[in-house]
Design a protein around this motif. Structure first.
Motif, PDB file in Angstrom:
ATOM      1  N   ILE A 117       9.418 -11.692   8.827  1.00  0.00           N
ATOM      2  CA  ILE A 117       9.255 -12.253   7.640  1.00  0.00           C
ATOM      3  C   ILE A 117       8.553 -11.991   6.806  1.00  0.00           C
ATOM      4  CG2 ILE A 117       8.787 -14.578   6.766  1.00  0.00           C
ATOM      5  CD1 ILE A 117      10.008 -16.014   9.081  1.00  0.00           C
ATOM      6  N   GLY A 118       7.638 -11.114   7.001  1.00  0.00           N
ATOM      7  CA  GLY A 118       6.478 -11.139   6.305  1.00  0.00           C
ATOM      8  C   GLY A 118       7.097  -9.314   5.724  1.00  0.00           C
ATOM      9  N   ALA A 119       7.269  -9.278   6.786  1.00  0.00           N
ATOM     10  CA  ALA A 119       7.580  -7.390   6.060  1.00  0.00           C
ATOM     11  C   ALA A 119       9.301  -7.479   5.004  1.00  0.00           C
ATOM     12  CB  ALA A 119       8.355  -7.091   7.081  1.00  0.00           C
ATOM     13  N   VAL A 120       9.408  -8.223   4.772  1.00  0.00           N
ATOM     14  CA  VAL A 120      10.950  -8.674   4.193  1.00  0.00           C
ATOM     15  C   VAL A 120      10.541  -9.421   3.021  1.00  0.00           C
ATOM     16  CG1 VAL A 120      12.644  -9.987   3.440  1.00  0.00           C
ATOM     17  CG2 VAL A 120      12.495  -9.016   5.996  1.00  0.00           C
ATOM     18  N   VAL A 121       9.634 -10.009   3.291  1.00  0.00           N
ATOM     19  CA  VAL A 121       8.425 -10.838   1.931  1.00  0.00           C
ATOM     20  C   VAL A 121       7.830  -9.614   1.128  1.00  0.00           C
ATOM     21  CG1 VAL A 121       7.287 -12.369   0.905  1.00  0.00           C
ATOM     22  CG2 VAL A 121       8.873 -13.289   2.654  1.00  0.00           C
ATOM     23  N   GLY A 122       7.402  -8.787   1.935  1.00  0.00           N
ATOM     24  CA  GLY A 122       6.946  -7.540   1.515  1.00  0.00           C
ATOM     25  C   GLY A 122       7.408  -6.603   0.681  1.00  0.00           C
ATOM     26  N   VAL A 123       8.370  -6.406   1.251  1.00  0.00           N
ATOM     27  CA  VAL A 123       9.559  -5.312   0.767  1.00  0.00           C
ATOM     28  C   VAL A 123      10.568  -5.958  -0.137  1.00  0.00           C
ATOM     29  CG1 VAL A 123      11.973  -3.447   1.028  1.00  0.00           C
ATOM     30  CG2 VAL A 123      10.006  -4.037   2.318  1.00  0.00           C
ATOM     31  N   ALA A 124      10.514  -7.346  -0.542  1.00  0.00           N
ATOM     32  CA  ALA A 124      11.175  -7.416  -1.891  1.00  0.00           C
ATOM     33  C   ALA A 124      10.066  -7.864  -3.088  1.00  0.00           C
ATOM     34  CB  ALA A 124      11.841  -8.824  -1.812  1.00  0.00           C
ATOM     35  N   VAL A 125       9.437  -8.090  -2.954  1.00  0.00           N
ATOM     36  CA  VAL A 125       7.262  -8.392  -3.843  1.00  0.00           C
ATOM     37  C   VAL A 125       7.794  -6.776  -4.575  1.00  0.00           C
ATOM     38  CG1 VAL A 125       5.788  -8.788  -4.535  1.00  0.00           C
ATOM     39  CG2 VAL A 125       6.823  -9.992  -2.806  1.00  0.00           C
ATOM     40  N   VAL A 126       8.193  -5.667  -4.053  1.00  0.00           N
ATOM     41  CA  VAL A 126       8.155  -4.139  -3.993  1.00  0.00           C
ATOM     42  C   VAL A 126       8.859  -4.255  -5.298  1.00  0.00           C
ATOM     43  CG1 VAL A 126       7.888  -2.288  -3.527  1.00  0.00           C
ATOM     44  CG2 VAL A 126       6.219  -3.304  -2.048  1.00  0.00           C
ATOM     45  N   LEU A 127       9.964  -4.578  -4.403  1.00  0.00           N
ATOM     46  CA  LEU A 127      11.096  -4.366  -5.140  1.00  0.00           C
ATOM     47  C   LEU A 127      11.161  -4.811  -6.504  1.00  0.00           C
ATOM     48  CD1 LEU A 127      13.816  -3.787  -2.009  1.00  0.00           C
ATOM     49  CD2 LEU A 127      12.876  -2.133  -3.628  1.00  0.00           C
ATOM     50  N   ALA A 128      11.051  -6.284  -6.367  1.00  0.00           N
ATOM     51  CA  ALA A 128      11.248  -7.301  -7.408  1.00  0.00           C
ATOM     52  C   ALA A 128      11.253  -6.255  -9.007  1.00  0.00           C
ATOM     53  CB  ALA A 128       9.871  -8.433  -7.453  1.00  0.00           C
ATOM     54  N   PRO A 129      10.333  -6.018  -9.283  1.00  0.00           N
ATOM     55  CA  PRO A 129       9.435  -5.190 -10.478  1.00  0.00           C
ATOM     56  C   PRO A 129      10.355  -4.339 -11.184  1.00  0.00           C
ATOM     57  CG  PRO A 129       7.589  -5.569  -9.118  1.00  0.00           C
ATOM     58  CD  PRO A 129       8.307  -5.450  -8.312  1.00  0.00           C
ATOM     59  N   ALA A 130      10.562  -3.364 -10.200  1.00  0.00           N
ATOM     60  CA  ALA A 130      12.223  -2.713 -10.696  1.00  0.00           C
ATOM     61  C   ALA A 130      13.476  -2.873 -10.445  1.00  0.00           C
ATOM     62  CB  ALA A 130      12.218  -1.740  -8.859  1.00  0.00           C
ATOM     63  N   LEU A 131      13.796  -3.889 -10.144  1.00  0.00           N
ATOM     64  CA  LEU A 131      14.941  -4.427 -10.004  1.00  0.00           C
ATOM     65  C   LEU A 131      15.237  -5.142 -11.313  1.00  0.00           C
ATOM     66  CD1 LEU A 131      15.597  -5.739  -6.584  1.00  0.00           C
ATOM     67  CD2 LEU A 131      17.002  -3.830  -7.842  1.00  0.00           C
ATOM     68  N   TRP A 132      14.066  -6.133 -12.074  1.00  0.00           N
ATOM     69  CA  TRP A 132      13.817  -6.678 -12.902  1.00  0.00           C
ATOM     70  C   TRP A 132      14.403  -5.724 -13.909  1.00  0.00           C
ATOM     71  CZ3 TRP A 132      14.287 -11.045 -15.193  1.00  0.00           C
ATOM     72  CH2 TRP A 132      13.504 -11.678 -16.631  1.00  0.00           C
ATOM     73  N   ARG A 133      13.495  -4.991 -14.301  1.00  0.00           N
ATOM     74  CA  ARG A 133      13.129  -3.735 -15.587  1.00  0.00           C
ATOM     75  C   ARG A 133      14.981  -3.345 -15.456  1.00  0.00           C
ATOM     76  NH1 ARG A 133       8.293  -2.009 -13.221  1.00  0.00           N
ATOM     77  NH2 ARG A 133       9.450  -0.246 -12.018  1.00  0.00           N
ATOM     78  N   VAL A 173       0.830  -1.746   0.192  1.00  0.00           N
ATOM     79  CA  VAL A 173      -0.034   0.523  -0.158  1.00  0.00           C
ATOM     80  C   VAL A 173       0.762   1.245  -0.143  1.00  0.00           C
ATOM     81  CG1 VAL A 173      -2.041   1.375   0.726  1.00  0.00           C
ATOM     82  CG2 VAL A 173      -2.068  -0.968   1.236  1.00  0.00           C
ATOM     83  N   GLY A 174       0.770   1.863  -1.042  1.00  0.00           N
ATOM     84  CA  GLY A 174       1.481   2.990  -1.038  1.00  0.00           C
ATOM     85  C   GLY A 174       2.047   3.782  -2.336  1.00  0.00           C
ATOM     86  N   HIS A 175       1.887   5.425  -2.773  1.00  0.00           N
ATOM     87  CA  HIS A 175       1.913   5.478  -4.051  1.00  0.00           C
ATOM     88  C   HIS A 175       3.275   5.684  -4.160  1.00  0.00           C
ATOM     89  CE1 HIS A 175      -2.447   6.922  -3.847  1.00  0.00           C
ATOM     90  NE2 HIS A 175      -1.753   7.779  -2.876  1.00  0.00           N
ATOM     91  N   THR A 176       4.767   5.327  -3.986  1.00  0.00           N
ATOM     92  CA  THR A 176       5.617   5.559  -4.316  1.00  0.00           C
ATOM     93  C   THR A 176       6.651   4.288  -3.418  1.00  0.00           C
ATOM     94  OG1 THR A 176       7.416   6.734  -2.590  1.00  0.00           O
ATOM     95  CG2 THR A 176       6.191   7.719  -4.713  1.00  0.00           C
ATOM     96  N   THR A 177       7.413   3.724  -4.157  1.00  0.00           N
ATOM     97  CA  THR A 177       8.792   2.534  -3.525  1.00  0.00           C
ATOM     98  C   THR A 177       8.974   2.461  -2.542  1.00  0.00           C
ATOM     99  OG1 THR A 177       9.044   2.381  -5.726  1.00  0.00           O
ATOM    100  CG2 THR A 177      10.663   1.591  -4.065  1.00  0.00           C
ATOM    101  N   ARG A 178       8.876   4.407  -2.281  1.00  0.00           N
ATOM    102  CA  ARG A 178      10.079   4.588  -0.805  1.00  0.00           C
ATOM    103  C   ARG A 178       8.590   4.880   0.210  1.00  0.00           C
ATOM    104  NH1 ARG A 178      12.357  10.571   0.244  1.00  0.00           N
ATOM    105  NH2 ARG A 178      12.738  10.468   2.349  1.00  0.00           N
ATOM    106  N   HIS A 179       7.700   4.822  -0.417  1.00  0.00           N
ATOM    107  CA  HIS A 179       5.987   5.097   0.747  1.00  0.00           C
ATOM    108  C   HIS A 179       6.549   3.371   1.462  1.00  0.00           C
ATOM    109  CE1 HIS A 179       2.482   5.650   2.130  1.00  0.00           C
ATOM    110  NE2 HIS A 179       2.621   5.928   2.683  1.00  0.00           N
ATOM    111  N   ARG A 180       6.248   2.208   0.349  1.00  0.00           N
ATOM    112  CA  ARG A 180       5.493   1.192   0.380  1.00  0.00           C
ATOM    113  C   ARG A 180       7.093   0.294   1.713  1.00  0.00           C
ATOM    114  NH1 ARG A 180       3.311  -0.978  -5.085  1.00  0.00           N
ATOM    115  NH2 ARG A 180       1.425   0.107  -4.986  1.00  0.00           N
ATOM    116  N   ILE A 181       8.127   0.944   0.793  1.00  0.00           N
ATOM    117  CA  ILE A 181       9.838   0.689   2.180  1.00  0.00           C
ATOM    118  C   ILE A 181       9.290   0.941   2.805  1.00  0.00           C
ATOM    119  CG2 ILE A 181      12.123  -0.062   1.966  1.00  0.00           C
ATOM    120  CD1 ILE A 181      12.295   0.768  -1.423  1.00  0.00           C
TER     121      ILE A 181
END
Length: 346
Positions: free
Chosen positions: A324-340, A231-239
């Motif tokens: 565990i959950g927060a780390v997984v959530g942050v990883a899911v948020v970062l994954a698309p940007a890292l993939w691009r 939940v958040g409008h930016t990657t920074r906010h989500r992290i």
């Protein structure tokens, strides 16, 4: 952003409504000596969280939708618990059934919430409700649990309209038709639902595997924490939300430990739940870290009403699963940007 406090917006009004909405059903169950039904009341009261600052007509529509969706989740959770109790399921099989079903609920409810334009967004409450009820080993009769849930939702709707008795709060009823999602919004809703599905599923699998090896339970707390950064409008906010979840949980556990030292009676426990609900709603839209000071004891004290466990185990499991959950959530948020970035650099 991490420590800033947003402006107030008459937050005490929805906070008081939510506190009353959960207190009255729970204290009634205490007086009836039916605490086995408390979990159904606790999650039924979540209907009052929606439409907090909307006009009465719009609020009623949103809360009715939210309450209907929550009742469907509660019913599916109870049915899943009854199915898992069948001899065909081993204890391990029962756990994996709950993880799989909770993952599907995470994605489906996220999509429905987006399509219905409900706020708060996402399916965090639905994940929590489904997994908590589905994991209760000794279920009360289904009709009793659902009756309590339905009555609690109805009471929450009444509380949501209660301010109309004050002449200065009355406004003309507004039954405006809901605005349909645009094409881009609909695509975003589907993408978000996939994100919730992936985050909750990965967190559930990881928490279950690690938890079984270390003797740590309550894997669904990891699934709940995993969707917080989505939940958040930016990657920074989500992290930032993911980190706030961890730090806020740790501080909330300290408050919970102090509460548990008092060994409160059931009626006093209900007062604590109502007070924490008030505090959570006062700050949830303004400062997520501060809100977690109240959310953490609120969630765990509610759990203790139905399924008492040793305090040390409860505190340990909550912190472990949240990380565990927060780390997984942050990883899911970062994954698309890292993939691009990887594709661009390749």
């Amino acid at each position: 952003m991490f420590f800033t406090m947003g402006p107030a917006n008459k937050d005490h009004h929805p906070a008081l409504r939510c506190a009353v909405g959960v207190f009255v059903p729970l204290i009634t169950l205490v007086l009836l000596q039916r605490l086995d039904l408390a979990i159904f009341a606790s999650f039924g009261a979540f209907a009052g969280i929606y439409g907090r600052n909307e006009p009465h007509g719009r609020r009623l529509v949103l809360q009715l939708r939210a309450g209907t969706l929550m009742l469907a989740v509660i019913l599916l959770a109870a049915l899943t618990a009854h199915a898992g109790a069948l001899p065909a399921f081993t204890p391990a099989g029962r756990i994996w059934l709950q993880v799989a079903a909770t993952t599907l609920v995470a994605g489906a409810c996220s999509l429905i919430v987006s399509l219905w334009r409900l706020r708060p967004a996402g399916s965090l409450f639905h994940i929590f409700a489904f997994a908590a009820i589905a994991s209760v080993p000794h279920q009360p009769p289904l009709w009793q649990g659902m009756l309590v849930a339905v009555l609690t939702v109805a009471f929450s709707l009444l509380v949501g309209m209660s301010s109309r008795v004050v002449p200065g709060q009355r406004r003309p009823w507004n039954w405006s038709a809901p605005v349909r999602l645009t094409g881009p919004e609909r695509r975003a809703a589907w993408q978000e639902a996939v994100g919730y599905l992936v985050a909750a599923g990965l967190a559930g699998i990881l928490a279950t595997v690690i938890g079984q090896r270390l003797g740590i339970g309550h894997n669904y707390w990891a699934m709940v924490a995993a969707v917080v950064p989505l939940v958040g409008h930016t990657t920074r906010h989500r992290i930032s939300r993911g980190l706030q979840r961890i730090l806020g949980t740790a501080l909330g556990l300290a408050l919970l430990a102090a509460i548990l030292l008092l060994q409160p009676e059931p009626w006093l426990t209900v007062l604590v739940i109502a007070a924490c609900q008030f505090g959570a709603e006062m700050f949830i839209a303004r400062q997520y870290l501060v809100a977690q000071l109240f959310v953490t004891p609120l969630a765990l004290v509610s759990t203790l009403l139905v399924a008492p466990v040793p305090a040390g185990v409860l505190l340990r499991d909550r912190l472990f699963e949240t990380v565990i959950g927060a780390v997984v959530g942050v990883a899911v948020v970062l994954a698309p940007a890292l993939w691009r970035q990887w594709k661009t650099g390749r």
